[in-house]
Design a protein around this motif. Structure first.
Motif, short mmCIF file in Angstrom:
data_model
loop_
_atom_site.label_atom_id
_atom_site.label_comp_id
_atom_site.label_asym_id
_atom_site.label_seq_id
_atom_site.Cartn_x
_atom_site.Cartn_y
_atom_site.Cartn_z
N THR A 214 -49.25 38.30 -40.63
CA THR A 214 -48.60 38.55 -39.17
C THR A 214 -47.17 39.47 -39.93
OG1 THR A 214 -46.26 36.90 -40.16
CG2 THR A 214 -48.35 36.80 -38.01
N GLN A 215 -46.16 40.60 -38.91
CA GLN A 215 -45.82 41.48 -39.19
C GLN A 215 -44.29 40.73 -39.90
OE1 GLN A 215 -45.93 45.03 -38.89
NE2 GLN A 215 -44.28 45.65 -39.10
N THR A 216 -43.91 39.97 -39.86
CA THR A 216 -42.97 38.98 -40.24
C THR A 216 -43.14 38.72 -41.86
OG1 THR A 216 -42.35 37.99 -38.96
CG2 THR A 216 -41.84 36.90 -40.16
N ASP A 217 -44.64 38.49 -42.30
CA ASP A 217 -45.19 38.01 -43.44
C ASP A 217 -44.85 39.52 -43.76
OD1 ASP A 217 -45.68 35.79 -42.84
OD2 ASP A 217 -48.00 35.60 -43.04
N TYR A 218 -45.60 40.43 -43.89
CA TYR A 218 -45.78 42.05 -44.31
C TYR A 218 -43.95 42.37 -44.78
CZ TYR A 218 -46.84 46.88 -44.51
OH TYR A 218 -46.32 47.90 -44.71
N GLU A 219 -43.61 41.97 -43.95
CA GLU A 219 -41.71 42.68 -43.79
C GLU A 219 -41.18 41.74 -44.92
OE1 GLU A 219 -39.62 43.27 -40.34
OE2 GLU A 219 -40.87 44.10 -39.49
N ASN A 220 -41.69 40.47 -45.05
CA ASN A 220 -40.83 39.39 -46.02
C ASN A 220 -41.31 39.85 -47.30
OD1 ASN A 220 -39.12 38.18 -44.14
ND2 ASN A 220 -40.49 35.76 -44.40
N SER A 221 -42.95 40.25 -47.70
CA SER A 221 -42.81 40.09 -48.49
C SER A 221 -43.08 42.19 -49.88
CB SER A 221 -44.94 40.48 -48.51
OG SER A 221 -45.55 40.84 -49.23
N LEU A 222 -43.02 43.18 -48.48
CA LEU A 222 -42.45 43.88 -48.72
C LEU A 222 -40.87 43.93 -49.03
CD1 LEU A 222 -43.29 47.08 -49.10
CD2 LEU A 222 -42.64 47.27 -47.01
N THR A 223 -40.07 43.27 -48.26
CA THR A 223 -38.54 42.88 -49.19
C THR A 223 -38.71 42.63 -50.52
OG1 THR A 223 -38.02 42.77 -46.42
CG2 THR A 223 -36.67 41.44 -48.00
N LYS B 131 -38.00 40.69 -31.42
CA LYS B 131 -37.50 39.85 -30.92
C LYS B 131 -37.31 39.02 -32.65
CE LYS B 131 -36.40 37.05 -26.58
NZ LYS B 131 -34.91 36.91 -26.50
N ALA B 132 -35.73 38.72 -32.92
CA ALA B 132 -35.20 38.61 -34.49
C ALA B 132 -34.32 37.29 -34.33
CB ALA B 132 -34.89 39.35 -34.90
N GLN B 133 -34.77 36.10 -34.86
CA GLN B 133 -33.89 34.93 -35.19
C GLN B 133 -33.07 34.86 -36.42
OE1 GLN B 133 -36.53 31.34 -35.42
NE2 GLN B 133 -34.63 30.55 -34.83
N ASP B 134 -32.93 36.36 -36.96
CA ASP B 134 -31.89 36.00 -38.19
C ASP B 134 -32.42 37.32 -38.85
OD1 ASP B 134 -34.30 35.31 -40.20
OD2 ASP B 134 -33.95 33.52 -39.28
N ILE B 135 -31.98 36.96 -39.94
CA ILE B 135 -31.91 38.54 -41.15
C ILE B 135 -33.36 39.25 -41.71
CG2 ILE B 135 -29.30 39.33 -39.57
CD1 ILE B 135 -28.84 38.17 -43.27
N GLY B 136 -34.19 37.18 -41.28
CA GLY B 136 -35.16 37.31 -42.48
C GLY B 136 -35.20 37.46 -43.52
N ALA B 137 -36.10 37.70 -44.67
CA ALA B 137 -35.74 37.43 -46.09
C ALA B 137 -34.40 37.80 -47.26
CB ALA B 137 -36.55 38.42 -47.00
N TRP B 138 -33.56 38.47 -46.19
CA TRP B 138 -32.15 39.03 -46.28
C TRP B 138 -31.37 37.72 -46.80
CZ3 TRP B 138 -33.17 43.63 -48.98
CH2 TRP B 138 -33.92 44.11 -48.90
N GLN B 139 -31.40 36.80 -46.38
CA GLN B 139 -30.04 36.07 -45.77
C GLN B 139 -30.89 35.02 -47.60
OE1 GLN B 139 -28.28 34.78 -43.16
NE2 GLN B 139 -27.60 33.31 -44.45
N PRO B 140 -31.82 34.46 -47.80
CA PRO B 140 -32.08 33.77 -49.23
C PRO B 140 -31.80 34.93 -50.13
CG PRO B 140 -34.44 34.05 -48.51
CD PRO B 140 -33.19 34.49 -47.76
N ILE B 141 -32.05 36.26 -50.11
CA ILE B 141 -31.41 36.86 -51.47
C ILE B 141 -30.22 36.80 -51.74
CG2 ILE B 141 -31.15 38.97 -52.10
CD1 ILE B 141 -34.63 40.49 -50.66
#
Length: 768
Positions: free
Chosen positions: A403-412, A578-588
Motif C-alpha cells: 500500500t501507499q502507507t507501507d511505501y511511505e513508511n519504508s521510504l521514510t 486522508k491521514a490519521q497522524d504524522i505516520g512513521a515520523w512520530q516514532p522517529i
C-alpha cells in the motif's frame, strides 16, 4: 468509502478559556473572520444514501466539501477498467498517465490566487488561503487549518498543524535558550580560567607542545585567548540547566502533540479510518503468483513467494548499509583532510600573537581547519543527499510495498537512517571522538599509521562543535529556503514562455494549472524530513549551542509561509488524502528524544570542561592536593596542563625548529599525567581518575533524573483530552441511537405491512 458526514451540530458546551481576558490579543493573531468564516462543529457518521434524511443537509451542492469531492472522483478514476486483454483488465488513471495516454491528471485550483470571487455566495478559497495564510503580511497569524483541510485534504492539513504546533513549542525553548546564552555572555568576565589563559604572566609564559609532527612549532597558550573567552559563553552553568530543560521540553512537546493530534482526528473524522487501503497499481501489476488466502480460503495473486521476498529484503538492506558506510567513509575522509590541512595552517599562520591585527586574534590553526572542514562537510552532505534520494526510491520500488502507507513508511525509515548519519556524523565525531584518543607528545596515536590524531583547543572541543552546528544548521536553512522558493518559481516562469496557447489572451483554468509544478508522490515527505533533521539538531546537541531553538524558530516561522505560498501559487493542487497522524515520523521523534538525553549528558561530561573544573574546585584547589586555603578556580589552567620533557620526543615527531620563543626544556600539553622524573612518569595521575569517576557519575545521575521526569510526564498527561473523549462518546451514542431508530422504523414498516396483509386476507369472502 466510509466518508463521515454531519448528523447534527455539536451540542456540547465549550469551556471558556482561562485567558478569556486576553481576547483582544488572540483576535489580533487569528485570521479575519469576515474573510474566513469559522467552521461549525458537527457530530458525524459514515454516509449512506438510503439514510440521507438523517444527515444535516443545508445545501446539497456544498454537502461534500471540495477535498472530499476530489477524493471521490479520484477513487472512481483510479479503479475504472479501460481495457481487457486475455482476461487481464487494465485499469486506473495512474496507469493511463504513466503510459503517456494522458499528460496529467489533477484536481483544479479555484480561480486565480490574486483575485477575490465575484460571487459573494461562492468564495474563491484559493484567494482566501493566499491572503490569510500564504501572504507575508499574515506571518504572525494563526493558520486557518480547517480551510486548509477543506481545500487540500487531511494529509496536508495535519502536516501544517504539526509544523505550527512544533513552532509554538519552540518559542518556549528559544526564550529559555536565549536566557541561558545571555547568562553565559554576561558572566564571561567572571571566568577565572579564561583570565588565566589571557594573562601575559600566566598564559603568556606557558609554552605548549607542538600539535603535529616535525613541522608544527611550539606556541604560547595566550594565542587562544579569544576562543577561551567565547567558550566561557557556551561552557557555563546555564548550559547544564538548558540541557536538562530541553530533555523535559521534548517530552512535553511529544505528549501535548499527541493530545492535539487526537483533537484533530476527532474534528477531521479520521478516528476510525475504516477504509481498507487499496494496493498500489505498481504492486498489482507484478502479482503473478497464485496462493490460497488463509482467512478467506480463496485464491489470490501475490507478486513474489516467501523466498523471493526474503531475497528482496536482504538486497535492499545491503544497499542501504552500503550507502551508510559510504557516508562514514566520507566522514573519515574529512578527518584525514583536517589532519593534513592542520599541518599546513600551523606552518603558514603567524606563531606569535600581536595585539595590533584584530583578524589574527581569531584565526588560530584550529579555527581555520574547523571552518574549512565544516564548509567541505556541508558540500559533501548536499551532494550525497541528492544522489541517495534517487537510490532510496529505487530500492523501495524494488522492495515493492503493497500500500501507499507501507511505501511511505519504508521510504521514510530508509531516508531518515541515511540523513541521520549524513547530517549528524561530523557532529558526533567532534563531540565524542576528537581529542579523546591522542596519547601524549612522547607517544602520540596515529590514524591509519600515518596521520597523527587531532587535538582539541586547550578549552576543549565544545566551541568547535558550536561552530559546526551553526554552519550546518544555518547553511541548511538558507539552502532549503532558496531551493523551495526559487526552483518552482523559475520552472513556472520557463513553463509560461512555452505555453501552448500563448497567442490567446485567456487560457483555461486546466491549462494554467498544467503549467504549475506537479507535487510528486512524495511531496510532503521532504518537508517532514527537513523539519525532523532540524528537530534532531535542536535536541541532540543543544548542550553545546543554546541558540539552536531560536534559529529553528525563525526558520520555521518563514518555513510555514514559504510552504503555504508554494502550495497555493506554484504547485498544482494535490489529490486530497486522508491521514490519521504524522505516520512513521512520530516514532522517529520519540527515538530522537530518548537519544537526546544521552548525547547532551555526554556532551556536558566528555566534551565540555565543566566536570574537570568542578573536580578542581571541590577537591584539588585545597589540601591535600592543592595549596589554596579556600575553594577557588585560581591555578586551574596550571593544574590541568601536564608537563613534558622536550628531550623525550621521538625522532619521528621531534620539531625541526626551536626558535622564536626563547630557551626552555619542557612544554605543556592538555592531559592529566604525571610529570617527567615521577616513578610512573607520563602515566595518568590521581586527578585523571577523579575526573573519570565524576564524569561517569554525572552521566548516570543526569540520565536517570531526566528519564524519571520524562516517564512521569508521559504517565501524567493523557493522550486524549477529557473534552475530546466526551465528544467521541456523544458521537458514538448519537450514531447508535440513529441506527437503532432507523432499524425500528424499518422493522415497524415491515410489521405494519404484514398486519395489513393479514387483515386484508381476513376480510376477503371465503369463496374467493
Amino acid at each position: 468509502m466510509h466518508i463521515k458526514l454531519p448528523l447534527k451540530p455539536n451540542d456540547l458546551k465549550t469551556r471558556s478559556s482561562a485567558f478569556h481576558h486576553l481576547n483582544w490579543f488572540t483576535k489580533v493573531l487569528s485570521v479575519d473572520e469576515n474573510m474566513i468564516k469559522p467552521e461549525q462543529e458537527f457530530f458525524t457518521a459514515p454516509f449512506e444514501k438510503n439514510r440521507m434524511n438523517d444527515f444535516y443537509i443545508v445545501d446539497r451542492d456544498s454537502f461534500f466539501n471540495p477535498a472530499t469531492r476530489s477524493r471521490i472522483v479520484y477513487f472512481i478514476l483510479s479503479r475504472v477498467t479501460y481495457q481487457v486483454i486475455n482476461n487481464v483488465s487494465k485499469f486506473g488513471i495512474n496507469r493511463l498517465v504513466s503510459s503517456g495516454i494522458y499528460k496529467a491528471a489533477f484536481p483544479l485550483h479555484d480561480c486565480k490566487f490574486g483575485q477575490p470571487s465575484e460571487d459573494p455566495s461562492c468564495p474563491n478559497e484559493r484567494f482566501l488561503l493566499y491572503r490569510e495564510w500564504a501572504h507575508p503580511r499574515s506571518i504572525y497569524k494563526k493558520q486557518p487549518l480547517d480551510l486548509i483541510r477543506k481545500y487540500y485534504g487531511e494529509k496536508i492539513g495535519i502536516y501544517f498543524a504539526w509544523l505550527g504546533y512544533y513552532t509554538q513549542m519552540l518559542l518556549l525553548a528559544a526564550v529559555v535558550g536565549m536566557a541561558c546564552f545571555l547568562y553565559g555572555y554576561l558572566n564571561q568576565d567572571n571566568c577565572t580560567w579564561s583570565k588565566e589563559v589571557c594573562d601575559p604572566d600566566i598564559g603568556g609564559n606557558i609554552i605548549m607542545c607542538p600539535q603535529c609532527d616535525k613541522l608544527c612549532p611550539f606556541w604560547k597558550l595566550n594565542i587562544t585567548c579569544e576562543s577561551s573567552k567565547k567558550l566561557c559563553i557556551f561552557d557555563s552553568f546555564g548550559t547544564l540547566v538548558f540541557a536538562v530543560f530541553m530533555g523535559i521540553w521534548v517530552t512535553l512537546f511529544l505528549e501535548f502533540w499527541k493530545r492535539r493530534q487526537a483533537e484533530l482526528e476527532y474534528e477531521w473524522d479520521t478516528v476510525e479510518l475504516q477504509q481498507e487501503e487499496q494496493a498500489r497499481p505498481e504492486y498489482e501489476a507484478q502479482c503473478n503468483h497464485v496462493v490460497i488466502n488463509e482467512i478467506t480460503q480463496e485464491e489470490e495473486r501475490i507478486p513474489f513467494t516467501a523466498c523471493g521476498k526474503c531475497i528482496r529484503i536482504t538486497l535492499c538492506a545491503s544497499a542501504v548499509l552500503f550507502w551508510i558506510l559510504l557516508i562514514i567513509a566520507s566522514v573519515i575522509g574529512i578527518i584525514v583532510y583536517r589532519l593534513s590541512v592542520f599541518i599546513v595552517f600551523s606552518t603558514t599562520l603567524p606563531k606569535n600573537f600581536s595585539g595590533t591585527d584584530p583578524f589574527q586574534k581569531y584565526l588560530t590553526p584550529q579555527m581555520a581547519t574547523s571552518i574549512t572542514a565544516s564548509i567541505i562537510s556541508f558540500i559533501i552532505i548536499m551532494i550525497l543527499n541528492t544522489i541517495y534520494e534517487k537510490v532510496a526510491i529505487m530500492i523501495t520500488n524494488f522492495e515493492l510495498p503493497r500500500t501507499q502507507t507501507d511505501y511511505e513508511n519504508s521510504l521514510t525509515m530508509k531516508m531518515f537512517l541515511f540523513q541521520f548519519v549524513n547530517y549528524y556524523s561530523s557532529c558526533f565525531y567532534i563531540a565524542f571522538f576528537k581529542g579523546k584518543f591522542v596519547g601524549y607528545p612522547g607517544d602520540p596515536v596515529y590514524w591509519l599509521g600515518k596521520y597523527r590524531n587531532e587535538e582539541c583547543d586547550p578549552g576543549g572541543c565544545l566551541l568547535e562543535l558550536t561552530t559546526q552546528l551553526t554552519i550546518i544548521m544555518g547553511g541548511k536553512a538558507i539552502w532549503n529556503n532558496i531551493q523551495e522558493v526559487l526552483l518552482p518559481w523559475v520552472m513556472n516562469l520557463i513553463g509560461r514562455f512555452r505555453r501552448v496557447s500563448g497567442s490567446e489572451n485567456i487560457s483555461p483554468r486546466w491549462e494554467q494549472d498544467y503549467h504549475l509544478q506537479p507535487m510528486g508522490k512524495l511531496g510532503l515527505f521532504y518537508e517532514y524530513l527537513e523539519m525532523i533533521v532540524q528537530f534532531g539538531f535542536v535536541t541532540l546537541f543543544v548542550a553545546s549551542f543554546p541558540l539552536a531553538p531560536l534559529l529553528a524558530l525563525v526558520n520555521n516561522i518563514l518555513e510555514i509561509r514559504v510552504d503555504a505560498w508554494k502550495l497555493t501559487t506554484q504547485f498544482r493542487r494535490m489529490v486530497p488524502e486522508k491521514a490519521q497522524d504524522i505516520g512513521a515520523w512520530q516514532p522517529i521523534m520519540q527515538g530522537i528524544a530518548v537519544l537526546a538525553v544521552v548525547t547532551n549528558a555526554m556532551i556536558i561530561a566528555f566534551t565540555s570542561d565543566m566536570i574537570p573544573r568542578l573536580v578542581y574546585y571541590w577537591s584539588f584547589s585545597i589540601p591535600p592536593y592543592g595549596d589554596h586555603a579556600d575553594y577557588t578556580m585560581e591555578g586551574y589552567i596550571n593544574n590541568t596542563l601536564s608537563i613534558f620533557n622536550i628531550s623525550d620526543f621521538k625522532d619521528k615527531s621531534k620539531p625541526e625548529s626551536y626558535s622564536g620563543l626563547g630557551n626552555y626544556t619542557t612544554c605543556r600539553y592538555r592531559d592529566f599525567r604525571n610529570p617527567p622524573g615521577h616513578p610512573q612518569e607520563y602515566k595518568h595521575n590521581i586527578y585523571y581518575w577523579h575526573v573519570v569517576a565524576a564524569k561517569l557519575a554525572f552521566v548516570i545521575v543526569m540520565e536517570h533524573v531526566i528519564y524519571s521526569v520524562k516517564f512521569f510526564i508521559s504517565y501524567a498527561i493523557p493522550d486524549v483530552s477529557k473534552s475530546t473523549k466526551s465528544k467521541i462518546k456523544r458521537e458514538k451514542y448519537l450514531t447508535q441511537k440513529l441506527l437503532h431508530e432507523s432499524h425500528i422504523t424499518k422493522n415497524m414498516g415491515i410489521i405494519i405491512q404484514k398486519m395489513a396483509e393479514v387483515v386484508d386476507n381476513n376480510l376477503r369472502p371465503k369463496s374467493e
